[in-house]
Structures are given as C-alpha cells and as structure tokens.
Enzyme design. Structure first.
Site, PDB file in Angstrom:
ATOM      1  N   LYS A 228       0.827  -1.205   0.000  1.00  7.16           N
ATOM      2  CA  LYS A 228       0.000   0.000   0.000  1.00  7.16           C
ATOM      3  C   LYS A 228       0.864   1.260   0.000  1.00  7.16           C
ATOM      4  O   LYS A 228       0.434   2.309  -0.442  1.00  7.16           O
ATOM      5  CB  LYS A 228      -0.917   0.000   1.221  1.00  7.16           C
ATOM      6  CG  LYS A 228      -1.965  -1.103   1.184  1.00  7.16           C
ATOM      7  CD  LYS A 228      -2.822  -1.078   2.432  1.00  7.16           C
ATOM      8  CE  LYS A 228      -3.867  -2.186   2.404  1.00  7.16           C
ATOM      9  NZ  LYS A 228      -4.703  -2.197   3.614  1.00  7.16           N
ATOM     10  N   ARG A 229       2.085   1.146   0.499  1.00  8.56           N
ATOM     11  CA  ARG A 229       2.971   2.316   0.541  1.00  8.56           C
ATOM     12  C   ARG A 229       3.530   2.643  -0.837  1.00  8.56           C
ATOM     13  O   ARG A 229       4.088   3.707  -1.050  1.00  8.56           O
ATOM     14  CB  ARG A 229       4.139   2.062   1.502  1.00  8.56           C
ATOM     15  CG  ARG A 229       3.722   1.878   2.944  1.00  8.56           C
ATOM     16  CD  ARG A 229       4.930   1.905   3.865  1.00  8.56           C
ATOM     17  NE  ARG A 229       5.937   0.928   3.478  1.00  8.56           N
ATOM     18  CZ  ARG A 229       5.932  -0.330   3.861  1.00  8.56           C
ATOM     19  NH1 ARG A 229       4.963  -0.773   4.631  1.00  8.56           N
ATOM     20  NH2 ARG A 229       6.888  -1.157   3.493  1.00  8.56           N
TER      21      ARG A 229
END
Length: 333
Positions: A136-137
């Site tokens: 997700k980063r």
C-alpha cells in the site's frame, strides 16, 4: 530451536504433549492459560499437488505444531479457513504463493478430519515496479483509489488478469467474458510479475476508446461541472463531437474535461515550452492570417480546414508547422 537442512528454525518442542491427564486437569483447575495445537508428525514427509507448481514435498520435521485454538478460545485463521472451506464445499483454493509453506499443515488437518482436500492453486505475487512485494505504501491502496485516479473497472480487471496469465495468443485488450472463456489454470505462469503502471495507463486508454460515446459525454459534463466551467450553451451534438475528437488521446477519464477547457473558455495561461517553441516574432501576424483564412472556409470540415492551412503556408512560403504551432498555442494554451 532445531536445525533442518543446515538452517536453524524455531519449532514448538511438544513440551505439554507429555503431561498426564491429572497434570492437565490440575492446570485447568488452576486457571493456567493454554492453547490447543496441531500435533504434527516429526518424521517422514507431506506432499501436496499444486496446479501451478506441481508436486511439492516438505519434510515433516520442518512443520511446527501450529496453534488451532488460541488462549482466548477463538480459532486461528489457519484452522478456521480449513473448516470453513470444507463446510462451504470449496473445491478449489486459489491464493498467493506465500501460503505454500502453510499448505502441508492444512493438508494434515484435512487428513486428521478425514476430509477430501481441495485443488490447490498458488498464484505468483505481484511485485512493485522496482522489485519487492507490492504494498500500500508503493501506489494506490485500494480499488477505489484507482477509480478516483480515472481508471475504468474494466481496465483494472483486464490488467490484473494478465499479470501471470495469458490467453494463449497475443490479445491484451479483453472483455470480462472473453477472459472467462479463455481462462485455464494451466496458462498461469509461476514466476512473480511486476506491476507496470505505464502499461496500466496505456490499457486504460484502450478501454476508454471502447467506451460508448454517450457515457463519455456524461463523464465530460461531470468533469466540466466540477471545474466550474459553464457548458450550458453547448448542444448534446457539440459535446458528442468534442468527445469523439478527444477520445483517441485520452488515458484517464478526467483527461476529457482537462483537454476540453479551450472549447468553453479562453486560456488563462500558456505552456512555457510551447511558447518558446511556437510563439516568437511574427506569430501574431500568423495567427491573424489564419483567422482570415478560416473565415473563407465555407464547409468547415477537417479536409477543408487542412486545405486552407496548406494554401496559406504556400502563400506565405513557410512550413505548415509554423502556422499550426502558433495557432494551437493561442487557441488551447
């Protein structure tokens, strides 16, 4: 700690397995916290067949006695998912290949219950563009984020389906039904594949080109409205023509309203690179000459406009690009 195949691993030492019935009852009566573990064999091997990787065999000495029921009385995911899959009649389990190491333990659970295991299919992970597991980063965190960025649902499904799978030919742009009709587990590649954002953008443009024009007209209206641009004087026919003109160059849905600005309002700013390249001494005279030439075009269609530009270039003895570049900058910014 124990050593398996030259490497040190941590496994439960079956310490409480040797407790007598009396000792167990004494600890229960005293309220000593406990868990319930899977008593896995320490010798021999466990084998399971994977539809992508083939037969996978693991030494039982590498298998920990994983916890089935936690000290709070709730089951662990590894235990609950096996029970759930059996009770729901699940026939095929498709999941990421990081679960391969857990599958032998799941197989032993199926064997202990006397249940038929499902067909196992472990899928390759999706890597980030620079390598490493996608997270997700490193990009959009959810499907909703991709929607907000202007990606069509059809694009995302098409793109993800082709990560590690192919239909057996050179097709890349496919409908959901085409993918369903072509899909087989045998054509899944076990190698991890990178998430190529440029490819995703290209694919989104291709799917936008396939969209119904009336849908894109509505997208254009919503985009213009969000930007506070008044399009009320434009007929549906004109909006449709604008969509048809911009559609081939659109990669994201919001591109339509971004590129359509100059149809509804004069430019408020001008591209610096475009100014350096196309606007210099004499550009104002060129723009005026083009305006005069356009006024003489009776049938205002692309071929007639193009002919007027070519005639003007011949008259002024200049390159066509000198006319087009200056006018494009003046009109569109």
């Amino acid at each position: 700690k124990t050593e398996v195949a030259g490497k040190e691993i941590h496994v439960y030492d079956k310490h409480c397995l040797g407790l007598s019935k009396e000792e167990v009852e004494e600890k229960l009566a005293a309220g000593v916290p406990y868990v319930i573990r899977q008593n896995n064999p320490t010798e021999g091997t466990t084998t399971f067949e994977d539809e992508i990787y083939g037969d996978i065999t693991v030494d039982n000495s590498e298998l920990d006695d994983m916890i089935l029921i936690k000290s709070d009385g709730y089951p662990t995911y590894n235990f609950a998912n096996v029970v759930d899959d059996h009770l729901m009649g699940t026939t095929h389990v498709l999941r990421g290949d990081e679960w391969i190491s857990s599958t032998p333990k799941h197989m032993l659970l199926y064997k202990a219950f006397g249940w038929e295991p499902p067909v196992w299919c472990h899928l390759p992970v999706i890597l980030a563009a620079g390598g490493g597991k996608l997270s997700k980063r490193k990009g959009a965190a959810s499907v909703g984020d991709f929607r907000d960025l202007g990606y069509l649902p059809e694009t995302l499904v098409n793109f993800l389906a082709l990560l590690g799978w192919n239909p057996g030919d050179d097709r890349e742009i496919m409908s959901v039904q085409e993918m369903i009709d072509s899909f087989t587990l045998e054509r899944i590649n076990p190698k991890a594949v990178a998430f190529d954002e440029k490819k995703l953008q290209w694919m989104n443009g291709q799917h936008i080109h396939l969209c119904d024009d009336s849908f894109l007209v509505q997208v254009l209206k919503e985009g213009l409205q969000a930007k506070g641009i008044d399009f009320s004087a434009s007929s549906e026919e004109r909006l449709l023509e604008i969509v048809k003109l911009l559609k081939p160059r659109t990669h994201f849905l919001q591109d339509l309203s971004e590129m359509a600005n100059y149809f509804f309002k004069e430019p408020e700013s001008f591209d610096e690179k475009g100014q350096r390249k196309h606007w210099g001494e004499g550009s104002r005279k060129i723009a005026s000459a083009v305006c005069d030439a356009m006024r003489s075009v009776e049938n205002f269609t692309t071929p007639e406009i193009e002919k007027a530009f070519l005639d003007l270039a011949n008259t002024r003895q200049c390159k066509l690009g000198e006319l087009v570049g200056a006018v494009r900058l003046a009109v569109s910014g």
